[in-house]
Design a protein around this motif. Structure first.
Motif, PDB file in Angstrom:
ATOM      1  N   UNK A 197      -5.122 -12.396  -7.571  1.00 28.00           N
ATOM      2  CA  UNK A 197      -4.292 -11.512  -8.385  1.00 28.00           C
ATOM      3  C   UNK A 197      -3.649 -10.505  -7.454  1.00 28.00           C
ATOM      4  N   UNK A 198      -2.578  -9.845  -7.902  1.00 22.82           N
ATOM      5  CA  UNK A 198      -1.934  -8.844  -7.032  1.00 22.82           C
ATOM      6  C   UNK A 198      -2.882  -7.677  -6.756  1.00 22.82           C
ATOM      7  N   UNK A 199      -2.921  -7.241  -5.492  1.00 18.64           N
ATOM      8  CA  UNK A 199      -3.748  -6.097  -5.097  1.00 18.64           C
ATOM      9  C   UNK A 199      -2.877  -5.114  -4.322  1.00 18.64           C
ATOM     10  N   UNK A 200      -2.956  -3.848  -4.700  1.00 18.86           N
ATOM     11  CA  UNK A 200      -2.260  -2.784  -3.962  1.00 18.86           C
ATOM     12  C   UNK A 200      -3.305  -1.779  -3.511  1.00 18.86           C
ATOM     13  N   UNK A 201      -3.165  -1.268  -2.289  1.00 20.51           N
ATOM     14  CA  UNK A 201      -4.107  -0.295  -1.734  1.00 20.51           C
ATOM     15  C   UNK A 201      -3.450   1.078  -1.740  1.00 20.51           C
ATOM     16  N   UNK A 202      -4.110   2.032  -2.374  1.00 17.50           N
ATOM     17  CA  UNK A 202      -3.556   3.378  -2.558  1.00 17.50           C
ATOM     18  C   UNK A 202      -4.476   4.396  -1.893  1.00 17.50           C
ATOM     19  N   UNK A 203      -3.903   5.303  -1.128  1.00 20.64           N
ATOM     20  CA  UNK A 203      -4.661   6.413  -0.565  1.00 20.64           C
ATOM     21  C   UNK A 203      -4.287   7.711  -1.258  1.00 20.64           C
ATOM     22  N   UNK A 246       0.818  -1.199   0.000  1.00 17.50           N
ATOM     23  CA  UNK A 246       0.000   0.000   0.000  1.00 17.50           C
ATOM     24  C   UNK A 246       0.850   1.246   0.000  1.00 17.50           C
ATOM     25  N   UNK A 247       0.224   2.357  -0.288  1.00 14.60           N
ATOM     26  CA  UNK A 247       0.939   3.628  -0.236  1.00 14.60           C
ATOM     27  C   UNK A 247      -0.037   4.772  -0.018  1.00 14.60           C
ATOM     28  N   UNK A 248       0.516   5.865   0.491  1.00 12.51           N
ATOM     29  CA  UNK A 248      -0.193   7.135   0.587  1.00 12.51           C
ATOM     30  C   UNK A 248       0.501   8.109  -0.345  1.00 12.51           C
ATOM     31  N   UNK A 249      -0.276   8.778  -1.174  1.00 10.63           N
ATOM     32  CA  UNK A 249       0.231   9.792  -2.092  1.00 10.63           C
ATOM     33  C   UNK A 249      -0.654  11.023  -1.965  1.00 10.63           C
ATOM     34  N   UNK A 250      -0.192  12.172  -2.417  1.00  4.74           N
ATOM     35  CA  UNK A 250      -1.028  13.376  -2.312  1.00  4.74           C
ATOM     36  C   UNK A 250      -2.207  13.326  -3.278  1.00  4.74           C
ATOM     37  N   UNK A 251      -3.122  14.259  -3.115  1.00  4.85           N
ATOM     38  CA  UNK A 251      -4.065  14.535  -4.194  1.00  4.85           C
ATOM     39  C   UNK A 251      -4.081  16.028  -4.529  1.00  4.85           C
ATOM     40  N   UNK A 253      -9.072   4.397   6.715  1.00  6.04           N
ATOM     41  CA  UNK A 253      -9.548   3.250   5.943  1.00  6.04           C
ATOM     42  C   UNK A 253      -8.393   2.464   5.343  1.00  6.04           C
ATOM     43  N   UNK A 254      -7.428   3.157   4.750  1.00  2.00           N
ATOM     44  CA  UNK A 254      -6.263   2.470   4.161  1.00  2.00           C
ATOM     45  C   UNK A 254      -5.528   1.650   5.217  1.00  2.00           C
ATOM     46  N   UNK A 255      -5.304   2.243   6.377  1.00  2.00           N
ATOM     47  CA  UNK A 255      -4.591   1.528   7.440  1.00  2.00           C
ATOM     48  C   UNK A 255      -5.365   0.307   7.909  1.00  2.00           C
ATOM     49  N   UNK A 256      -6.668   0.437   8.031  1.00  2.00           N
ATOM     50  CA  UNK A 256      -7.481  -0.702   8.445  1.00  2.00           C
ATOM     51  C   UNK A 256      -7.453  -1.815   7.388  1.00  2.00           C
ATOM     52  N   UNK A 257      -7.450  -1.440   6.120  1.00  2.00           N
ATOM     53  CA  UNK A 257      -7.406  -2.439   5.056  1.00  2.00           C
ATOM     54  C   UNK A 257      -6.070  -3.179   5.038  1.00  2.00           C
ATOM     55  N   UNK A 258      -4.995  -2.513   5.411  1.00  2.00           N
ATOM     56  CA  UNK A 258      -3.652  -3.100   5.336  1.00  2.00           C
ATOM     57  C   UNK A 258      -3.238  -3.830   6.614  1.00  2.00           C
ATOM     58  N   UNK A 259      -3.949  -3.611   7.716  1.00  2.00           N
ATOM     59  CA  UNK A 259      -3.571  -4.204   9.000  1.00  2.00           C
ATOM     60  C   UNK A 259      -3.446  -5.728   8.897  1.00  2.00           C
TER      61      UNK A 259
END
Length: 401
Positions: free
Chosen positions: A282-288, A135-140, A353-359
């Motif tokens: 399949x590979x899954x990545x979580x992006x914020x 996962x990652x956090x990026x700006x918007x 939400x991202x953190x909960x999904x990646x925990x």
């Protein structure tokens, strides 16, 4: 019928109960004392010139869809119907926030990625990560201010393998009355359409006892996911890629300073999506796609943007990010909400939400920056990557600032 004309007055700026106001004095001596006009009343009074009609002003505002009226309600319905009828979500910000030409866009994105690689220790000769981030956090924020930070975030991802699904969690700035909003529409980029991962979407929808599609038209103009899809598409290099776009409204009106985990609509969605990701073959990545503090007069602060305000906002952001890279979703929420989110962290609910999904997860803060705008505001944003915690992992949380 025209309204009466405001007569000639001596208007003097002042304050009343700590708020700006205007004192009206007359030249004829007809007033026993100056009359206090709160600013809203003063602005209305300025329109009273004996010619304008208040009804006409209201009609003009309504004609431009600036008032909550049946006309605006119909406009909303028309927009929603058009979105649902469209084959995909059009790139709403192409040609304004980024180049609409595919080659020019690719050059822009590659420029951010290359600059970030050169700026890292070891330059562009850095070895590839031992394993791809989960996962990652990026700006918007816009690319003009946030481009280099986007580069740090997505530079850590590298090439995206064929068949990857990206769960992209963004901020619903329009504030629809639902904590999560999904869509069936693929996101078009200047080069191609990145389709929604229907098996993953269906898996979530079948588990989630609430309707996350009612307000899907808010995806139409929201930039927080659109900007992430551009980078993901670029890193996929034409290989097959799907997305699950998830917009988050603010949880604060629903739970205040208490944990969002007490909200059934939040907890059941996170559980549904975690289960669906776990079952994905399949590979899954979580992006914020998230920004942090919003400070300065533009956002309601009395204090002007300057070194003192910037330092305070930075300290608060970094304290919250410290909990985020520790994989501590509840600690992140409580750190931001300890003062009622007075720095207006717009990505609060999405990051939670991202953190909960990646925990369970641990992260690394790659960059933190702030961007100013001429209207008197400053926004904080960051780049961070997250991996799965394994039995043989040591601590990996940290920051290079």
């Amino acid at each position: 019928m025209p309204v009466p004309k405001l007569r000639p007055l001596d208007l003097v700026a002042g304050e009343w109960q700590g708020r700006r106001a205007v004192y009206a004095r007359d030249y004829e001596g007809l007033l026993e004392s100056p009359v206090l006009l709160p600013l809203p009343v003063f602005f209305v009074a300025l329109l009273l010139d004996g010619r304008r009609e208040i009804d006409r002003i209201i009609q003009d505002l309504d004609a431009h869809h600036l008032l909550e009226t049946p006309r605006l309600a119909q406009r909303r319905r028309d927009v929603e119907q058009a979105y649902r009828a469209a084959p995909h979500r059009a790139p709403a910000h192409a040609g304004v926030s980024y180049p609409a030409d595919p080659a020019a866009l690719a050059a822009t994105l590659e420029g951010f990625l290359s600059a970030a690689a050169i700026g890292r220790p070891g330059g562009d000769g850095d070895p590839a990560p031992a394993r791809r981030p989960r996962g990652l956090l990026a700006p918007h924020i816009d690319f003009l201010r946030g481009g280099p930070t986007y580069g740090r975030a997505y530079g850590a991802v590298g090439e995206i393998p064929a068949g990857t699904c990206a769960v992209v969690v963004g901020v619903a700035h329009a504030g629809p009355p639902a904590p999560y909003v999904l869509t069936t529409k693929g996101y078009a980029t200047p080069g191609r359409v990145i389709e929604v991962d229907r098996p993953l979407l269906d898996a979530v929808a079948s588990r989630y006892p609430f309707d996350a599609m009612t307000h899907e038209a808010v995806h139409r103009t929201e930039h927080s996911i659109e900007f992430q899809v551009l980078f993901l598409d670029h890193l996929a290099g034409g290989r097959p890629l799907t997305i699950l776009p998830v917009l988050c409204s603010s949880f604060e009106p629903l739970c205040g300073r208490a944990s969002p985990s007490q909200l059934g609509e939040v907890e059941s969605f996170i559980a549904a999506l975690r289960d669906a990701i776990a079952e994905a073959e399949r590979p899954v990545i979580v992006v914020g796609g998230v920004d942090l503090s919003h400070v300065g007069p533009r956002f309601g602060d009395a204090e002007a943007v300057g070194p003192t305000l910037a330092a305070a906002a930075r300290a608060d952001d970094l304290a919250a990010l410290d909990r985020a890279v520790a994989g501590d979703a509840e600690g992140f929420w409580q750190t931001v909400m300890a003062d009622g989110n007075r720095r207006r962290v717009c990505g609060l609910s999405a990051i939670y939400t991202v953190l909960r999904l990646l925990t369970p997860t641990r992260g690394h803060l790659l960059a933190y920056n702030q961007g100013e705008d001429p209207a008197g505001g400053m926004v904080g944003f960051a780049a961070a990557v997250f991996d799965e915690v394994r039995a043989d992992d040591g601590a990996c949380a940290g920051s290079d600032g």
